[in-house]
Design a protein around this motif. Structure first.
Motif, PDB file in Angstrom:
ATOM      1  N   LEU A   1      -3.629  -0.777  -7.928  1.00 12.97           N
ATOM      2  CA  LEU A   1      -2.301  -1.050  -7.380  1.00 12.97           C
ATOM      3  C   LEU A   1      -1.668  -2.228  -8.107  1.00 12.97           C
ATOM      4  N   SER A   2      -0.470  -2.026  -8.590  1.00 15.29           N
ATOM      5  CA  SER A   2       0.334  -3.109  -9.160  1.00 15.29           C
ATOM      6  C   SER A   2       1.316  -3.568  -8.096  1.00 15.29           C
TER       7      SER A   2
ATOM      8  N   PHE B   1       0.828  -1.210   0.000  1.00 21.09           N
ATOM      9  CA  PHE B   1       0.000   0.000   0.000  1.00 21.09           C
ATOM     10  C   PHE B   1       0.860   1.257   0.000  1.00 21.09           C
ATOM     11  N   ALA B   2       2.039   1.175   0.568  1.00 18.42           N
ATOM     12  CA  ALA B   2       2.944   2.336   0.647  1.00 18.42           C
ATOM     13  C   ALA B   2       3.422   2.786  -0.722  1.00 18.42           C
ATOM     14  N   THR B   3       3.271   1.952  -1.748  1.00 15.69           N
ATOM     15  CA  THR B   3       3.694   2.347  -3.098  1.00 15.69           C
ATOM     16  C   THR B   3       2.658   3.232  -3.779  1.00 15.69           C
ATOM     17  N   HIS B   4       1.485   3.368  -3.205  1.00 16.65           N
ATOM     18  CA  HIS B   4       0.460   4.284  -3.725  1.00 16.65           C
ATOM     19  C   HIS B   4       1.022   5.704  -3.614  1.00 16.65           C
TER      20      HIS B   4
ATOM     21  N   LEU C   1      -8.393  -4.168  -2.104  1.00 10.65           N
ATOM     22  CA  LEU C   1      -7.248  -4.698  -1.364  1.00 10.65           C
ATOM     23  C   LEU C   1      -7.281  -4.254   0.098  1.00 10.65           C
ATOM     24  N   VAL C   2      -7.708  -3.027   0.349  1.00 13.28           N
ATOM     25  CA  VAL C   2      -7.836  -2.547   1.726  1.00 13.28           C
ATOM     26  C   VAL C   2      -8.908  -3.369   2.449  1.00 13.28           C
TER      27      VAL C   2
ATOM     28  N   LEU D   1       2.878   5.978   5.093  1.00 17.52           N
ATOM     29  CA  LEU D   1       3.367   4.621   5.354  1.00 17.52           C
ATOM     30  C   LEU D   1       4.893   4.501   5.232  1.00 17.52           C
ATOM     31  N   ARG D   2       5.577   5.642   5.270  1.00 14.83           N
ATOM     32  CA  ARG D   2       7.034   5.657   5.105  1.00 14.83           C
ATOM     33  C   ARG D   2       7.741   4.771   6.125  1.00 14.83           C
TER      34      ARG D   2
END
Length: 180
Positions: free
Chosen positions: A122-123, A62-65, A139-140, A72-73
């Motif tokens: 999201l990929s 999810f942090a890649t969103h 996904l959430v 989410l760092r």
């Protein structure tokens, strides 16, 4: 109620339930927590670790969103779990500390999402490296459902060990409506 509001409710429910589960687990000895009870992840401790592993794996995805790079760092900086049955912490105190911290990260992440963020596709790659492209909101929802599923297993294992978690229904967290 918006989808984001539902996710905020689920994040609060997750934190509430985890505190109840860990309080009940804290009444057991280390031996009882680690005892293989025939569950999919063996023991209470194994199942609690699995929930944490799953949460970390999903939160790192999810942090890649683009909207979640900041919220989410700190989670993104965590070491990647290597397997779904990995024991990240073999003592309940350290596992509980990480759980409390992660639950706070989840609440903050959900609070910063917008309704538009939830439409993102999201990929990502699963733990076996298989690529996927799925709607973020779905996904959430899976993320919260996964937690609930395995907490249900843990609450059963705890009850079998003599510790009652008490009320586990989401209904207990749904606020009363004052207006029609």
């Amino acid at each position: 109620m918006s989808l984001k509001n539902h996710f905020e409710l689920l994040a609060a429910y997750n934190q509430w339930m985890n505190s109840k589960v860990y309080e009940a687990a804290g009444q057991l000895s280390a031996t009882d927590l680690a005892k293989d009870r025939g569950a999919f992840f063996g023991s209470i401790l194994g199942t609690l670790n699995h929930i944490l592993v799953g949460d970390i794996l999903w939160l790192k995805r999810f942090a890649t969103h683009p909207s979640c790079l900041h919220s989410l760092r700190e989670v993104a900086d965590l070491q990647n779990p290597t397997s779904l049955d990995q024991i990240l912490f073999d003592d309940l105190g350290r596992l509980s500390d990480q759980r409390i911290w992660l639950d706070r990260q989840i609440i903050n992440w959900i609070a910063e999402l917008s309704e538009g963020d939830l439409d993102f596709v999201l990929s990502y790659h699963d733990i076996k490296g298989i690529p996927a492209r799925k709607r973020y909101s779905s996904l959430v929802l899976h993320f919260f459902n996964h937690q609930t599923h395995h907490r249900g297993q843990v609450s059963t294992l705890l009850l079998q060990a003599g510790e009652d978690v008490g009320v586990t229904d989401l209904l207990a967290q749904i606020p009363e409506e004052t207006h029609l």
